[in-house]
Design a protein around this motif. Structure first.
Motif, mmCIF file in Angstrom:
data_model
loop_
_atom_site.group_PDB
_atom_site.id
_atom_site.type_symbol
_atom_site.label_atom_id
_atom_site.label_comp_id
_atom_site.label_asym_id
_atom_site.label_seq_id
_atom_site.Cartn_x
_atom_site.Cartn_y
_atom_site.Cartn_z
ATOM 1 N N GLY A 150 25.061 12.972 -31.159
ATOM 2 C CA GLY A 150 23.854 13.097 -31.503
ATOM 3 C C GLY A 150 23.026 14.091 -31.545
ATOM 4 N N TYR A 209 27.062 11.682 -35.986
ATOM 5 C CA TYR A 209 25.942 10.853 -36.730
ATOM 6 C C TYR A 209 25.055 11.244 -37.120
ATOM 7 N N THR A 210 24.696 12.652 -36.849
ATOM 8 C CA THR A 210 23.659 13.320 -37.663
ATOM 9 C C THR A 210 24.208 13.702 -39.001
ATOM 10 N N ARG A 211 25.377 14.171 -39.004
ATOM 11 C CA ARG A 211 25.903 14.753 -40.071
ATOM 12 C C ARG A 211 26.299 14.000 -41.253
ATOM 13 N N ASP A 226 28.234 10.151 -42.972
ATOM 14 C CA ASP A 226 28.526 8.332 -43.185
ATOM 15 C C ASP A 226 30.072 8.155 -42.534
ATOM 16 N N GLU A 230 17.596 3.214 -35.990
ATOM 17 C CA GLU A 230 18.663 4.274 -36.252
ATOM 18 C C GLU A 230 18.302 5.697 -35.902
ATOM 19 N N THR A 231 19.279 6.308 -35.288
ATOM 20 C CA THR A 231 19.194 7.838 -35.123
ATOM 21 C C THR A 231 19.638 8.800 -36.048
ATOM 22 N N SER A 232 20.451 8.470 -36.751
ATOM 23 C CA SER A 232 21.112 9.245 -37.968
ATOM 24 C C SER A 232 20.512 9.383 -39.197
#
Ligand SMILES: C[S@@+](CC[C@H](N)C(=O)[O-])C[C@H]1O[C@@H](n2cnc3c(N)ncnc32)[C@H](O)[C@@H]1O
Length: 351
Positions: free
Chosen positions: A29, A36-38, A40, A111-113
């Motif tokens: 994160g 997940y930030t970057r 899919d 969703e955090t991403s």
């Protein structure tokens, strides 16, 4: 070495080793370099495939489960569908198609991403969904909640039983400055009776989330369905890294590999009950999906399919329910209002 590995190493050089949970939270994160930030990560071109990405049957049946539990709760309004960690939005799209005749009043996605939220916005265009970064932002009230493969992404702490007592496993640096696991010299406040060498994992964020869900459905009519890969053998560390559909080393390439830990369903069930909810399960995913009618759904889909499509439906059915596939490794748990007497898939009537 990834940019994130360098940042984590710098943090350790400045402030000392970090817990496995802190490492996992950064690797998944980190606001700029987190896995997940970057990206899919889902599907054939990504790192791993989840149940809804294997077959539309999964999301359709989960959608019908939400409808059946909402009806059993007396159809409280608004009919609010909530999903935690919606991935590519595929599960929700399939669920909404199955609910075409009884549309939910509201759809909320947590969703955090940013990368996956962008994919969800395309998949679910026109669904009128609202996005949030935390369950706490979803309005209080009735809800049917879904979380598939979200809990295994929540950070775990690891403790190892040594001859001197319990010690926390930390992430530090070796002589070459590379990330490596090391035990904390300080005793850990752990009172579990296990043999020397045993490792226990605790997931404080997962426990807190299950308890918050329990408190919500205790205060308002609702039910939550949690599906995830489960701890098979207590006493072994389950943290694993996956990249391009194969195993990777958890400390290599943080930000570039998925990290996940098996879910302790007994602990989630306890936490949900502590929040005031009635808990159903856990049940093996295969048993759960068969009880919901996945066999009949597969036969209906195959009736209008080409030979190649039929083979794909059969293969997906096997992957989702097979004893040596996800059928036993994955489990389902429902955390529901105490007024819910029976739950489909957990011994209750089919959807
Ligand atoms: C393994 S994927 C599963 C995706 C989807 N449920 C599926 O079955 O295909 C995990 C999902 O949870 C999201 N996620 C990870 N940590 C999260 C958190 N703390 N809160 C909300 N979503 C989170 C990820 O961005 C991703 O959408």
């Amino acid at each position: 070495v990834t940019a994130l590995a360098e940042l984590i190493a710098r943090r350790i050089r400045m402030a000392g080793p970090i817990t496995v949970a802190e490492y996992m939270a950064e690797a998944l994160g980190h606001p700029e370099h987190g896995y997940y930030t970057r990206k899919d990560p889902l599907g054939r071109a990504g790192d791993f495939t989840t149940a809804p990405e294997m077959s539309q049957m999964f999301g359709e049946l989960v959608g019908l489960w939400c409808l059946a539990t909402w009806r059993a709760l007396g159809e409280p309004r608004p009919f609010r569908l909530v999903e935690l960690g919606p991935g590519r939005g595929t599960l929700m799209a399939d669920a909404l198609r199955a609910l075409a005749r009884t549309r939910p009043d509201e759809v909320h996605l947590v969703e955090t991403s940013p990368a996956l939220r962008a994919v969800q916005e395309t998949t679910l265009a026109g669904a009128g969904a609202a996005w949030h970064r935390d369950l706490a932002e979803v309005p209080e009230g009735p809800m049917a909640l879904i979380a598939n493969e979200l809990f295994d992404a929540l950070p775990v702490r690891q403790f190892e039983r040594t001859p001197e007592g319990w010690r926390e496993r930390m992430v530090g640096l070796d002589e070459g400055g590379r990330l490596r696991f090391a035990l904390s010299p300080a005793p850990a406040p752990c009172a579990i009776d296990r043999p020397v060498g045993a490792v226990v994992e605790l997931a404080p964020a997962a426990i807190a989330l299950a308890e918050a869900i329990g408190a919500r459905v205790a205060a308002h009519p609702g039910a939550a369905l949690i599906v995830d890969f489960a701890v098979a053998e207590p006493g072994l560390p389950t943290l694993q890294a996956v990249r391009a559909h194969g195993r990777a080393e958890p400390l290599e390439r943080p930000g570039d590999c998925d990290l996940a830990a098996a879910v302790d369903f007994a602990a989630l069930a306890e936490a949900g009950a502590r929040g005031g909810a009635r808990v159903f399960g856990p049940a093996a995913q295969g048993t759960f999906l068969r009880a919901l009618g996945i066999g009949a759904r597969a036969r209906r889909l195959k009736a209008n399919a080409t030979a190649a499509q039929s083979a794909a439906i059969e293969a997906a059915l096997h992957r989702l329910t097979g004893e040596n596939a996800m059928g036993r490794l994955f489990q389902a748990l429902a955390i529901a209002s105490p007024s819910l007497r029976e739950a489909p898939g957990f011994g209750g009537p089919p959807c």
